[in-house]
Design an enzyme around this catalytic site. Structure first.
Site, mmCIF file in Angstrom:
data_model
loop_
_atom_site.group_PDB
_atom_site.id
_atom_site.type_symbol
_atom_site.label_atom_id
_atom_site.label_comp_id
_atom_site.label_asym_id
_atom_site.label_seq_id
_atom_site.Cartn_x
_atom_site.Cartn_y
_atom_site.Cartn_z
ATOM 1 N N HIS A 32 1.012 5.207 0.962
ATOM 2 C CA HIS A 32 0.188 6.519 2.011
ATOM 3 C C HIS A 32 0.233 7.498 1.145
ATOM 4 O O HIS A 32 1.410 8.083 0.654
ATOM 5 C CB HIS A 32 0.828 6.613 3.128
ATOM 6 C CG HIS A 32 0.804 5.337 4.286
ATOM 7 N ND1 HIS A 32 -0.035 5.180 5.300
ATOM 8 C CD2 HIS A 32 1.820 4.045 4.285
ATOM 9 C CE1 HIS A 32 0.370 3.995 5.862
ATOM 10 N NE2 HIS A 32 1.098 3.544 5.266
ATOM 11 N N HIS A 67 0.751 -1.035 0.009
ATOM 12 C CA HIS A 67 0.038 0.042 0.088
ATOM 13 C C HIS A 67 0.985 1.360 0.105
ATOM 14 O O HIS A 67 1.811 1.415 0.520
ATOM 15 C CB HIS A 67 -0.867 -0.070 1.190
ATOM 16 C CG HIS A 67 -0.422 -0.284 2.591
ATOM 17 N ND1 HIS A 67 -0.047 -1.382 2.858
ATOM 18 C CD2 HIS A 67 0.005 0.609 3.506
ATOM 19 C CE1 HIS A 67 0.648 -1.406 4.084
ATOM 20 N NE2 HIS A 67 0.691 0.068 4.291
HETATM 21 P P1 AMP Z 1 1.498 0.478 7.379
HETATM 22 O O1 AMP Z 1 1.990 0.797 8.854
HETATM 23 O O2 AMP Z 1 2.408 1.288 6.569
HETATM 24 O O3 AMP Z 1 1.467 -0.946 7.210
HETATM 25 O O4 AMP Z 1 0.072 1.091 7.163
HETATM 26 C C1 AMP Z 1 -0.877 0.320 7.218
HETATM 27 C C2 AMP Z 1 -1.984 1.563 7.417
HETATM 28 O O5 AMP Z 1 -3.401 0.662 7.411
HETATM 29 C C3 AMP Z 1 -1.912 2.166 8.933
HETATM 30 O O6 AMP Z 1 -1.889 3.598 8.553
HETATM 31 C C4 AMP Z 1 -3.561 2.020 9.406
HETATM 32 O O7 AMP Z 1 -4.023 2.975 10.096
HETATM 33 C C5 AMP Z 1 -4.203 1.505 8.183
HETATM 34 N N1 AMP Z 1 -5.508 0.641 8.404
HETATM 35 C C6 AMP Z 1 -5.569 -0.202 9.201
HETATM 36 N N2 AMP Z 1 -6.840 -1.137 9.189
HETATM 37 C C7 AMP Z 1 -7.442 -0.194 8.318
HETATM 38 C C8 AMP Z 1 -9.044 -0.231 7.997
HETATM 39 N N3 AMP Z 1 -9.622 -1.016 8.226
HETATM 40 N N4 AMP Z 1 -9.230 0.592 6.988
HETATM 41 C C9 AMP Z 1 -8.271 1.819 6.547
HETATM 42 N N5 AMP Z 1 -7.111 1.694 7.022
HETATM 43 C C10 AMP Z 1 -6.548 0.847 8.074
#
Ligand code: AMP
Ligand code: ZN
Length: 121
Positions: free
Chosen positions: A109, A107
């Site tokens: 950001h 993903h």
């Molecule tokens: P990372 O730490 O780079 O793996 O980012 C994962 C991101 O996913 C974090 O910023 C979380 O806040 C986000 N996240 C986790 N669960 C969900 C969800 N159900 N819907 C939207 N974002 C989420």
């Protein structure tokens, strides 16, 4: 399309977990981060499951390009375009434990709406 049935973002991509689908193509989906770190914090994912950026090969280059292009479209939709005297945004791909990756589905950001600090934490 490769899907991991235990993967949160695969479930979001398939619609099994509903989110606000801000932008979507056949290959890419953008939705708001559930814990926003900036006034605008949007995640862009490939609908196909890749555990991280390092799980992509050269064959995924077009898909990675689509993710970047989608991020620019979404940034524009969110009013983050660069303009004389301001604007802009930050794109981040946390990769692996040291990169701070917490969800094992690639993903990107998209962060904006405030001035970003450097270096990142
Ligand atoms: P990372 O730490 O780079 O793996 O980012 C994962 C991101 O996913 C974090 O910023 C979380 O806040 C986000 N996240 C986790 N669960 C969900 C969800 N159900 N819907 C939207 N974002 C989420
Ligand atoms: Zn997945």
């Amino acid at each position: 399309m490769a899907t991991d049935f235990d993967c949160l973002f695969c479930k979001i991509a398939s619609g099994a977990i509903p989110v606000k689908r801000l932008y979507e193509t056949s290959d890419v989906l953008a939705f708001p981060d559930i814990h926003p770190q900036a006034p605008v914090h949007i995640l862009l994912i490939p609908k196909q499951h890749f555990g991280s950026l390092t799980h992509c090969t050269a064959g995924e280059s077009p898909l990675l390009g689509q993710l970047l292009s989608a991020a620019c479209v979404v940034a524009q939709q969110q009013g983050l375009s660069v303009h004389p005297g301001g604007g802009g945004f930050r794109l981040v791909i946390n990769t692996g434990p040291d990169g701070g990756q917490s969800v094992d589905h690639l993903h990107l950001h998209l962060l904006g709406g405030r001035e970003m600090g450097w270096p990142p934490g």
